[in-house]
Design an enzyme around this catalytic site. Structure first.
Site, PDB file in Angstrom:
ATOM      1  N   GLY A  88      -1.621   7.652  -4.563  1.00 45.45           N
ATOM      2  CA  GLY A  88      -2.741   6.825  -5.001  1.00 45.45           C
ATOM      3  C   GLY A  88      -2.295   5.415  -5.351  1.00 45.45           C
ATOM      4  O   GLY A  88      -2.937   4.433  -4.971  1.00 45.45           O
ATOM      5  N   TYR A  89      -1.198   5.315  -6.066  1.00 39.19           N
ATOM      6  CA  TYR A  89      -0.661   4.014  -6.456  1.00 39.19           C
ATOM      7  C   TYR A  89      -0.228   3.222  -5.233  1.00 39.19           C
ATOM      8  O   TYR A  89      -0.507   2.017  -5.126  1.00 39.19           O
ATOM      9  CB  TYR A  89       0.520   4.233  -7.407  1.00 39.19           C
ATOM     10  N   ALA A  90       0.449   3.875  -4.289  1.00 38.53           N
ATOM     11  CA  ALA A  90       0.873   3.189  -3.071  1.00 38.53           C
ATOM     12  C   ALA A  90      -0.333   2.679  -2.283  1.00 38.53           C
ATOM     13  O   ALA A  90      -0.312   1.558  -1.751  1.00 38.53           O
ATOM     14  CB  ALA A  90       1.720   4.126  -2.210  1.00 38.53           C
TER      15      ALA A  90
END
Length: 258
Positions: free
Chosen positions: A162-164
């Site tokens: 999700g962060y990527a």
């Protein structure tokens, strides 16, 4: 820029909004801008209305500080924040989009709730706030927008899908807004922190194997410090960067050059 080149980095009389300002990178960026002369509005979900570390740092630099708590997971709260900022007597000159969160889990175990939360905080709210503040900047024909991107704007990372995805979106958003706004006097750029010693990276630093592998890859041989990002923030917020648009500038100890 003419005369003393230092004038190009002077932020006296400017008002900067720094999101995620309570600690870590946001605290360091707010402090650096204050020392360059800017007054600061600090925004964070849990920011104290008085007596915070960022307020103390800004006031010690001789600048004015205002705290505005805001939960970036709540789109209505972000809309209220934008309205409040739009009604200020002094318009926002500099917007630092630094608020963020991270959820660590292998992709096959990464829940919908974590995905939605990270994308909302790290990407959707960033666009929402920038769109609203950007309208005023465009109307005035001036303004500086600075996103906090990530090495994962270029790489996939491990156990943080999700962060990527969100930080890859920030890279695209930086370029997209620059394409539209550069000719109208508004600069949009991004700082790309490397591995910085903050709460978000504590799990990595406390994992002996991951910590060693990361340090081995960094030519500078150390984790970055939040204050390592301050000089670039001042540059991107100042007249010295007036011809810099759509740039994603790493501060990573040489990681991407390896």
């Amino acid at each position: 820029m003419s005369g003393d080149s230092a004038v190009g980095f002077d932020l006296t009389g400017k008002l900067a909004v720094v999101t995620g300002a309570r600690r870590g990178i946001g605290l360091a960026l707010a402090t650096a801008l204050a020392h360059a002369g800017a007054d600061i509005i600090g925004v964070s979900a849990q920011l104290e209305t008085g007596g915070s570390a960022v307020e103390q740092a800004v006031r010690e630099a001789g600048r004015e500080f205002t705290a505005l708590p805001c939960d970036f997971a709540d789109r209505q709260a972000v809309a209220r924040l934008a309205r409040t900022l739009g009604e200020l007597e002094h318009p926002v000159d500099i917007l630092i989009n630094n608020a963020g969160t991270i959820a660590r889990a292998p992709a096959a175990e990464h829940s919908d709730a974590d995905w939605d939360h990270v994308l909302t905080v790290d990407l959707t709210s960033q666009f929402q706030l920038t769109r609203e503040i950007g309208r005023g900047m465009l109307a005035r024909g001036s303004g500086k927008v600075i996103f906090t991107a990530s090495l994962l704007s270029f790489q996939g990372g491990i156990n943080v899908p999700g962060y990527a995805a969100a930080k890859s979106g920030i890279a695209g958003l930086t370029r997209a807004l620059a394409n539209e706004w550069a000719g109208r006097g508004v600069n949009v750029n991004a700082i790309v922190p490397g591995y910085i010693a903050t709460d978000n990276t504590r799990a990595l630093r406390e994992d002996p194997a991951r910590n060693a592998a990361i340090l081995e890859r960094i030519p500078a041989g150390r984790w970055g410090r939040p204050q390592d990002l301050g000089g670039l923030a001042v540059f991107l917020a100042s007249p010295a960067s007036d011809y810099v648009h759509g740039a994603l500038i790493p501060v990573d100890g040489g990681w991407l050059g390896r």
